[in-house]
Design a protein around this motif. Structure first.
Motif, PDB file in Angstrom:
ATOM      1  N   THR A   1      14.576 -70.258  12.082  1.00 11.19           N
ATOM      2  CA  THR A   1      15.931 -70.478  12.613  1.00 11.19           C
ATOM      3  C   THR A   1      16.407 -69.229  13.353  1.00 11.19           C
ATOM      4  O   THR A   1      17.007 -69.322  14.433  1.00 11.19           O
ATOM      5  CB  THR A   1      16.910 -70.823  11.456  1.00 11.19           C
ATOM      6  OG1 THR A   1      16.352 -71.920  10.740  1.00 11.19           O
ATOM      7  CG2 THR A   1      18.278 -71.203  11.980  1.00 11.19           C
ATOM      8  N   ILE A   2      16.117 -68.055  12.789  1.00 14.85           N
ATOM      9  CA  ILE A   2      16.512 -66.801  13.468  1.00 14.85           C
ATOM     10  C   ILE A   2      15.674 -66.635  14.737  1.00 14.85           C
ATOM     11  O   ILE A   2      16.186 -66.289  15.802  1.00 14.85           O
ATOM     12  CB  ILE A   2      16.294 -65.591  12.536  1.00 14.85           C
ATOM     13  CG1 ILE A   2      17.159 -65.738  11.289  1.00 14.85           C
ATOM     14  CG2 ILE A   2      16.586 -64.278  13.255  1.00 14.85           C
ATOM     15  CD1 ILE A   2      16.945 -64.644  10.265  1.00 14.85           C
ATOM     16  N   LEU A   3      14.388 -66.917  14.607  1.00 11.17           N
ATOM     17  CA  LEU A   3      13.471 -66.743  15.743  1.00 11.17           C
ATOM     18  C   LEU A   3      13.883 -67.619  16.929  1.00 11.17           C
ATOM     19  O   LEU A   3      13.896 -67.178  18.074  1.00 11.17           O
ATOM     20  CB  LEU A   3      12.038 -67.088  15.284  1.00 11.17           C
ATOM     21  CG  LEU A   3      10.930 -66.901  16.292  1.00 11.17           C
ATOM     22  CD1 LEU A   3      10.775 -65.439  16.665  1.00 11.17           C
ATOM     23  CD2 LEU A   3       9.607 -67.433  15.726  1.00 11.17           C
ATOM     24  N   ARG A   4      14.240 -68.867  16.643  1.00 17.24           N
ATOM     25  CA  ARG A   4      14.551 -69.795  17.735  1.00 17.24           C
ATOM     26  C   ARG A   4      15.987 -69.639  18.244  1.00 17.24           C
ATOM     27  O   ARG A   4      16.249 -69.825  19.430  1.00 17.24           O
ATOM     28  CB  ARG A   4      14.354 -71.244  17.274  1.00 17.24           C
ATOM     29  CG  ARG A   4      12.902 -71.690  17.249  1.00 17.24           C
ATOM     30  CD  ARG A   4      12.801 -73.183  16.926  1.00 17.24           C
ATOM     31  NE  ARG A   4      13.322 -73.465  15.602  1.00 17.24           N
ATOM     32  CZ  ARG A   4      12.605 -73.379  14.497  1.00 17.24           C
ATOM     33  NH1 ARG A   4      11.340 -73.066  14.563  1.00 17.24           N
ATOM     34  NH2 ARG A   4      13.142 -73.633  13.323  1.00 17.24           N
TER      35      ARG A   4
ATOM     36  N   ALA B   1      19.468 -59.129  19.350  1.00 12.79           N
ATOM     37  CA  ALA B   1      19.792 -58.066  18.382  1.00 12.79           C
ATOM     38  C   ALA B   1      19.503 -58.525  16.952  1.00 12.79           C
ATOM     39  O   ALA B   1      18.974 -57.761  16.134  1.00 12.79           O
ATOM     40  CB  ALA B   1      21.263 -57.674  18.526  1.00 12.79           C
ATOM     41  N   MET B   2      19.851 -59.771  16.652  1.00  6.97           N
ATOM     42  CA  MET B   2      19.616 -60.293  15.293  1.00  6.97           C
ATOM     43  C   MET B   2      18.114 -60.351  14.991  1.00  6.97           C
ATOM     44  O   MET B   2      17.660 -59.971  13.907  1.00  6.97           O
ATOM     45  CB  MET B   2      20.240 -61.688  15.177  1.00  6.97           C
ATOM     46  CG  MET B   2      20.052 -62.314  13.808  1.00  6.97           C
ATOM     47  SD  MET B   2      20.838 -63.940  13.694  1.00  6.97           S
ATOM     48  CE  MET B   2      22.396 -63.516  12.959  1.00  6.97           C
TER      49      MET B   2
ATOM     50  N   THR C   1      25.454 -72.124  11.204  1.00  5.24           N
ATOM     51  CA  THR C   1      24.527 -71.408  10.317  1.00  5.24           C
ATOM     52  C   THR C   1      24.876 -69.922  10.348  1.00  5.24           C
ATOM     53  O   THR C   1      25.007 -69.314  11.417  1.00  5.24           O
ATOM     54  CB  THR C   1      23.060 -71.591  10.754  1.00  5.24           C
ATOM     55  OG1 THR C   1      23.007 -71.825  12.132  1.00  5.24           O
ATOM     56  CG2 THR C   1      22.380 -72.693  10.025  1.00  5.24           C
ATOM     57  N   ILE C   2      24.999 -69.369   9.164  1.00  5.68           N
ATOM     58  CA  ILE C   2      25.409 -67.959   9.018  1.00  5.68           C
ATOM     59  C   ILE C   2      24.434 -67.283   8.065  1.00  5.68           C
ATOM     60  O   ILE C   2      24.056 -67.852   7.032  1.00  5.68           O
ATOM     61  CB  ILE C   2      26.850 -67.879   8.458  1.00  5.68           C
ATOM     62  CG1 ILE C   2      27.832 -68.521   9.446  1.00  5.68           C
ATOM     63  CG2 ILE C   2      27.244 -66.430   8.168  1.00  5.68           C
ATOM     64  CD1 ILE C   2      29.234 -68.697   8.912  1.00  5.68           C
TER      65      ILE C   2
ATOM     66  N   ALA D   1      31.045 -61.415  11.522  1.00  2.00           N
ATOM     67  CA  ALA D   1      30.902 -62.542  12.460  1.00  2.00           C
ATOM     68  C   ALA D   1      29.581 -62.449  13.216  1.00  2.00           C
ATOM     69  O   ALA D   1      29.042 -63.468  13.676  1.00  2.00           O
ATOM     70  CB  ALA D   1      32.082 -62.542  13.431  1.00  2.00           C
ATOM     71  N   SER D   2      29.045 -61.237  13.325  1.00  2.18           N
ATOM     72  CA  SER D   2      27.772 -61.073  14.036  1.00  2.18           C
ATOM     73  C   SER D   2      26.603 -61.720  13.282  1.00  2.18           C
ATOM     74  O   SER D   2      25.506 -61.855  13.816  1.00  2.18           O
ATOM     75  CB  SER D   2      27.471 -59.581  14.246  1.00  2.18           C
ATOM     76  OG  SER D   2      27.485 -58.920  12.994  1.00  2.18           O
ATOM     77  N   ASN D   3      26.849 -62.171  12.041  1.00  4.58           N
ATOM     78  CA  ASN D   3      25.795 -62.850  11.286  1.00  4.58           C
ATOM     79  C   ASN D   3      25.697 -64.343  11.598  1.00  4.58           C
ATOM     80  O   ASN D   3      24.869 -65.044  11.026  1.00  4.58           O
ATOM     81  CB  ASN D   3      26.009 -62.670   9.776  1.00  4.58           C
ATOM     82  CG  ASN D   3      25.571 -61.293   9.321  1.00  4.58           C
ATOM     83  OD1 ASN D   3      25.512 -60.371  10.127  1.00  4.58           O
ATOM     84  ND2 ASN D   3      25.274 -61.147   8.046  1.00  4.58           N
TER      85      ASN D   3
END
Ligand SMILES: Cc1cc2nc3c(=O)[nH]c(=O)nc-3n(C[C@H](O)[C@H](O)[C@H](O)COP(=O)(O)OP(=O)(O)OC[C@H]3O[C@@H](n4cnc5c(N)ncnc54)[C@H](O)[C@@H]3O)c2cc1C
Length: 386
Positions: free
Chosen positions: A94-97, A102-103, A185-186, A223-225
């Motif tokens: 999910t993070i990858l796509r 930066a995340m 999604t957080i 919020a950046s998460n």
């Protein structure tokens, strides 16, 4: 070994060697205490098996889904239990796509090295169950933070994870509006959150699964998460489901392989009425039938992975693979208990433990009925049932 198992022989051999260090006695001890297999997970992490899907540029090995399937299948086929850490393999998708550059740069290398554990997936709630869009956990934007209130249930490995991928409502469900809108999604850093609005309570279950209730009370998360765009979280979760289903299906194939090997060995060795019990067709046929189911399901897992790796829609195959493999592993388990007679119930044989463990996969991460509903509606074009 059959011809179908020939892919990734080297990886399978190495995983099997690692698993040999964690025999039945290790798992039985943990099972009695409902304790987490920390050493096993550590060994898999150090060997790099939990980061195979992370691209090389972020420190993983960038292997295809079928390699991850081979790893998880082998773990189960060796009598171990990958449920303690399987989410670390696929949740990072999910993070990858959908994560920002930066995340990805911040989290993926740490997840790849095992410095950060991304094991907790907060979707299910007591009040919504399978009807995910009815979830009530709210993330309200307040300046540069989200304030989270609500409750999740069945959040596996929550006590053994640094990060949680949370699905929460960031805007209310509107009448006549799309049910899936307003969900986001957080990424929750559970190390910072514990004691500051996050409470975790373990649930004791039939098998050792480290599942928990998680309570949020005015928990503040930067919020950046937020992963991707606000309001698109349901789609992001759906995007990861085919990979998850195929990998869980591969685990079921591994379980079925373990049960079948045990059944065959015992049916050959155990003498009753002066002959091996496996000579009786009443004993041999259930083992053979379950084996046929298992091999058919194995082909479906393989086809799902093939389509997934080609970038094709693998929804139909991933769902069917998950259902067929969960049913096949259960058939193999049932045949194994019956073949072993009384010893099927003895803890020292590990069969009753694996029997309990493999039963889960007809319910989670998605129940068989919901797969049938998907096939009926989306593949066969039958009227929508819910
Ligand atoms: C050990 C364990 C670990 C889990 N880990 C996680 C996790 O890490 N993260 C997470 O978010 N969730 C997790 N889950 C939750 C899991 O995904 C759900 O239990 C599962 O999706 C079923 O939801 P439910 O339990 O609320 O059942 P319900 O939704 O209450 O359904 C109960 C039964 O009714 C059937 N049913 C419901 N609606 C329909 C319908 N329309 N048509 C036909 N049948 C229907 C279902 O198939 C099911 O058999 C876990 C569950 C367990 C038991």
């Amino acid at each position: 070994m059959t011809e179908q198992d020939n892919e990734y022989t080297e990886i399978r051999d190495e995983v099997a060697k690692l698993c040999a260090r964690f025999p039945g006695a290790y798992w039985r001890g943990l099972d009695q205490l409902r304790a987490y297999p920390t050493q096993f997970v550590q060994a898999l992490t150090e060997a790099g098996y939990l980061s195979v899907l992370i691209p090389e540029e972020y420190g993983g090995s960038g292997l295809p889904l079928s390699a991850a399937a081979a790893i998880l299948e082998t773990i189960q086929a060796q009598g171990c239990n990958g449920s303690a850490c399987h989410a670390q393999v696929y949740m990072m998708g999910t993070i990858l796509r959908h994560g920002s550059p930066a995340m990805k740069q911040l989290y993926l290398p740490q997840i790849a090295s095992g410095a950060l554990r991304l094991q907790a997936f907060g979707v299910t709630e007591p009040g919504s169950g399978t009807d995910t869009t009815a979830l009530r956990t709210i993330a309200r934007r307040d300046g540069d933070t989200y304030v989270i209130n609500g409750q999740k249930i069945w959040t596996s490995r929550a006590e053994h994870s640094d990060l949680m991928l949370l699905l929460a409502r960031t805007s209310p469900r509107t009448e006549g509006g799309k049910k899936t809108a307003g969900l986001s999604t957080i990424l929750v850093d559970m190390r910072e959150a514990a004691g500051h609005g996050l409470t975790i309570k373990p649930i004791r279950t039939m098998m050792n699964h480290n599942s928990c209730e998680v309570f949020f009370e005015d928990l503040r998360v930067p919020a950046s998460n937020l992963v991707g765009e606000e309001g698109s979280g349901f789609r992001y979760i759906l995007d990861g489901m085919n990979a998850e289903r195929l990998l869980i299906a591969a685990e079921c194939i591994g379980d079925g392989t373990w049960f079948t090997a045990r059944s065959v060995q015992y049916a050959k060795d155990r003498q009753v009425f002066g002959r091996p019990i496996g000579q009786n067709q009443g004993v041999a046929f259930p083992i053979a039938k379950a084996y046929a189911q298992l091999q058919a399901a194995r082909l479906m897992v393989r086809e799902g992975c093939r389509r997934y790796e080609l970038g094709e829609n693998a929804g139909e195959q991933a769902n069917m693979a998950k259902m067929l493999a969960a049913e096949a592993s259960w058939a193999c388990a049932e045949a194994c208990v019956q073949t072993h007679g009384g010893f099927g119930f003895a803890e020292d044989f590990d069969i009753e433990r694996k029997f309990r463990e493999t039963r889960l996969y007809q319910v989670a991460p998605i129940s068989t009925n919901l797969i049938l509903a998907y096939l009926a509606e989306h593949v066969l074009g039958l009227p929508r049932s819910y």
